[in-house]
Design an enzyme around this catalytic site. Structure first.
Site, PDB file in Angstrom:
ATOM      1  CD  GLN A  75      -3.156   1.026   2.351  1.00 43.08           C
ATOM      2  OE1 GLN A  75      -1.791   1.650   4.004  1.00 43.08           O
ATOM      3  NE2 GLN A  75      -4.259   1.191   2.395  1.00 43.08           N
TER       4      GLN A  75
ATOM      5  CE1 TYR B  46      -4.010   9.634   7.083  1.00 45.58           C
ATOM      6  CE2 TYR B  46      -3.768   7.574   6.066  1.00 45.58           C
ATOM      7  CZ  TYR B  46      -3.601   8.456   6.762  1.00 45.58           C
ATOM      8  OH  TYR B  46      -3.252   7.883   8.374  1.00 45.58           O
TER       9      TYR B  46
HETATM   10  C1  LIG Z   1      -2.987  -0.651  14.163  1.00 43.87           C
HETATM   11  C2  LIG Z   1      -3.818  -0.347  12.695  1.00 43.87           C
HETATM   12  C3  LIG Z   1      -3.481   0.129  11.708  1.00 43.87           C
HETATM   13  C4  LIG Z   1      -3.554   0.623  11.043  1.00 43.87           C
HETATM   14  N1  LIG Z   1      -3.416   0.850   9.710  1.00 43.87           N
HETATM   15  C5  LIG Z   1      -3.818   1.045   8.726  1.00 43.87           C
HETATM   16  C6  LIG Z   1      -3.355   1.617   7.515  1.00 43.87           C
HETATM   17  O1  LIG Z   1      -1.497   1.926   6.753  1.00 43.87           O
HETATM   18  N2  LIG Z   1      -3.738   1.412   6.066  1.00 43.87           N
HETATM   19  C7  LIG Z   1      -4.635   1.761   6.025  1.00 43.87           C
HETATM   20  O2  LIG Z   1      -5.555   1.715   4.846  1.00 43.87           O
HETATM   21  N3  LIG Z   1      -5.619   0.990   6.352  1.00 43.87           N
HETATM   22  C8  LIG Z   1      -4.770   0.737   7.972  1.00 43.87           C
HETATM   23  N4  LIG Z   1      -5.509   0.860   9.178  1.00 43.87           N
HETATM   24  C9  LIG Z   1      -7.233   0.610   9.210  1.00 43.87           C
HETATM   25  C10 LIG Z   1      -7.384  -1.492   8.764  1.00 43.87           C
HETATM   26  O3  LIG Z   1      -6.489  -1.305   7.358  1.00 43.87           O
HETATM   27  C11 LIG Z   1      -9.253  -1.442   8.793  1.00 43.87           C
HETATM   28  O4  LIG Z   1      -9.942  -0.826   7.465  1.00 43.87           O
HETATM   29  C12 LIG Z   1      -9.696  -0.766  10.140  1.00 43.87           C
HETATM   30  O5  LIG Z   1      -9.041  -1.986  11.270  1.00 43.87           O
HETATM   31  C13 LIG Z   1     -10.949  -1.960   9.854  1.00 43.87           C
HETATM   32  O6  LIG Z   1     -10.691  -3.384   9.461  1.00 43.87           O
HETATM   33  P1  LIG Z   1     -10.917  -4.211  11.013  1.00 43.87           P
HETATM   34  O7  LIG Z   1     -12.466  -4.302  11.382  1.00 43.87           O
HETATM   35  O8  LIG Z   1     -10.654  -5.615  10.568  1.00 43.87           O
HETATM   36  O9  LIG Z   1      -9.693  -4.144  11.993  1.00 43.87           O
HETATM   37  C14 LIG Z   1      -5.004   0.122  10.545  1.00 43.87           C
HETATM   38  C15 LIG Z   1      -5.797  -0.249  11.510  1.00 43.87           C
HETATM   39  C16 LIG Z   1      -5.314  -0.988  12.617  1.00 43.87           C
HETATM   40  C17 LIG Z   1      -5.567  -0.429  14.085  1.00 43.87           C
END
Ligand SMILES: Cc1cc2nc3c(=O)[nH]c(=O)nc-3n(C[C@H](O)[C@H](O)[C@H](O)COP(=O)(O)O)c2cc1C
Length: 361
Positions: free
Chosen positions: A97, A178
């Site tokens: 990414q 972003y």
């Molecule tokens: C620790 C952490 C770091 C994240 N970093 C990114 C990132 O670098 N890029 C991104 O698109 N989303 C990032 N996210 C968002 C996740 O990709 C995702 O969209 C969000 O946590 C919802 O999914 P989930 O409910 O399965 O956790 C991050 C989430 C967490 C918890």
């Protein structure tokens, strides 16, 4: 279980429909290059049908927290080459990414004290952990029209670096408020040039970036992530159906491999009065694979795929503490809880030390 059945996404036949979502974990070295430990972390999670790496900055103007990764210099390529090699050795497929933080860059770490950049001079709400502790987001300088090709070129060069590192593809980060998201949405884009105004114009920057990345990787190896429900820093859009419908339709014309749409049962990812359900809009407008994300568990993921509303589901937090998430889904085993204190803490603890089922036994 349909979630565990193979699926074709762009150039790849994935073993299952479980995607590891992008997560920044602040474990790169101080010069923003992934270490051997980062490579080990991703290899542990190679059971996913597809891994998407943490967001990696494409430019020195996209300053993020210390130890967050970047992909604009040779040391970054060397670090990510180790990641790609370890994941491939473990049988996985991995996209990197890439992103530019725009107005959400750290104002205390900008080169020469330069202001952060954005489509319009509107600051994000809230604070960021700067070099001297929490501080407000900076007031951005609006990017000049003739500067935009230079930023698109930074994305193209980043894609070249991803390719040199041996990654399978690129995910363009168009989500999380972003730079690309700031151009897309009317609340943060008040430009009067060809990058502002109509939905078509606001999508132009995103599409130029996608075209540049496709010119390097080929359309079958490019995806994008969009998050219309994210409003954390005050970002908003006057007509999300039109904005994101236009974006999805234009991305469809380009024939890229997938869109990850952050819309799901999670608290911050659900449709509401401000932003209605967009999954059907994306389904109609975009012909490629649709990955959905945002608070899914085994049952909700299985349902959304069985209903035909989406093709794959990506999981972020569940992958932190369950490196063998796919195996746990297969067996219906309860998931291990993760420790939020170690999400961005650096070091091995809470990163590479969560046991698989086999190791726990
Ligand atoms: C620790 C952490 C770091 C994240 N970093 C990114 C990132 O670098 N890029 C991104 O698109 N989303 C990032 N996210 C968002 C996740 O990709 C995702 O969209 C969000 O946590 C919802 O999914 P989930 O409910 O399965 O956790 C991050 C989430 C967490 C918890």
């Amino acid at each position: 279980m349909k979630l565990l059945s193979p699926v074709k996404v762009g150039a790849f036949t994935l073993r299952n429909r479980v995607v590891m979502a992008s997560m920044a974990r602040a474990r790169s070295d101080i010069n923003r290059a992934p270490t051997d430990m980062v490579a080990q972390y991703y290899a542990q999670r190679a059971g996913a049908g597809l891994i998407v790496t943490e967001a990696s900055s494409i430019s020195i103007m996209s300053q993020s927290r210390p130890h967050a990764s970047a992909i604009f210099a040779d040391n970054h390529v060397d670090g990510f080459a180790k990641v790609a090699a370890r994941v491939h050795a473990a049988g996985g497929i991995i996209f990197q990414q890439i992103y530019h933080l725009g107005r959400k860059a750290d104002p205390t770490r900008m080169p020469g004290g330069a202001p952060v950049l954005a489509p319009s001079a509107i600051a994000a709400n809230g604070t960021i952990n700067g070099a001297n502790g929490p501080c407000p987001f900076g007031l951005p300088r609006a990017i000049e029209t003739d500067e935009i090709p230079g930023i698109v070129e930074e994305f193209r060069k980043a894609a070249m670096n991803v390719k040199r590192a041996g990654m399978d593809g690129v995910e363009v980060h168009g989500a999380s408020c972003y730079l690309i998201d700031q151009f897309l949405r009317s609340g943060t884009n008040q430009r009067t040039d060809r990058y502002g105004g109509s939905a078509q114009n606001r999508a132009r920057f995103m599409l130029e970036v996608v075209d540049a990345v496709v010119s390097v990787m080929g359309k079958d190896c490019v995806g994008i992530k969009l998050a219309p429900h994210a409003m954390g820093d005050g970002i908003f859009d006057a007509n999300p159906v039109e904005t994101f419908g236009t974006a999805a339709e234009e991305l469809g014309k380009r024939g890229i491999a997938y869109i990850t749409l952050v819309e799901g049962p999670g608290e911050r990812h659900r449709p509401d009065d401000k932003v209605p359900a967009l999954m059907p809009v994306f389904r109609r407008a975009f012909g490629g694979a649709l990955i959905v994300n945002g608070g899914y568990g085994l049952e909700t993921a299985e349902d959304v795929i069985a209903s035909g509303k989406a093709d794959l589901v990506s999981f972020a937090i569940p992958f932190i503490s369950n490196p063998d998430l796919v195996e746990r889904f297969r067996l219906g085993t309860p998931l291990q809880p993760g420790d939020e204190a170690t999400f961005h803490s650096g070091g091995a603890k809470g990163y590479i030390d969560y046991p698989t089922l086999a190791e726990a036994r």
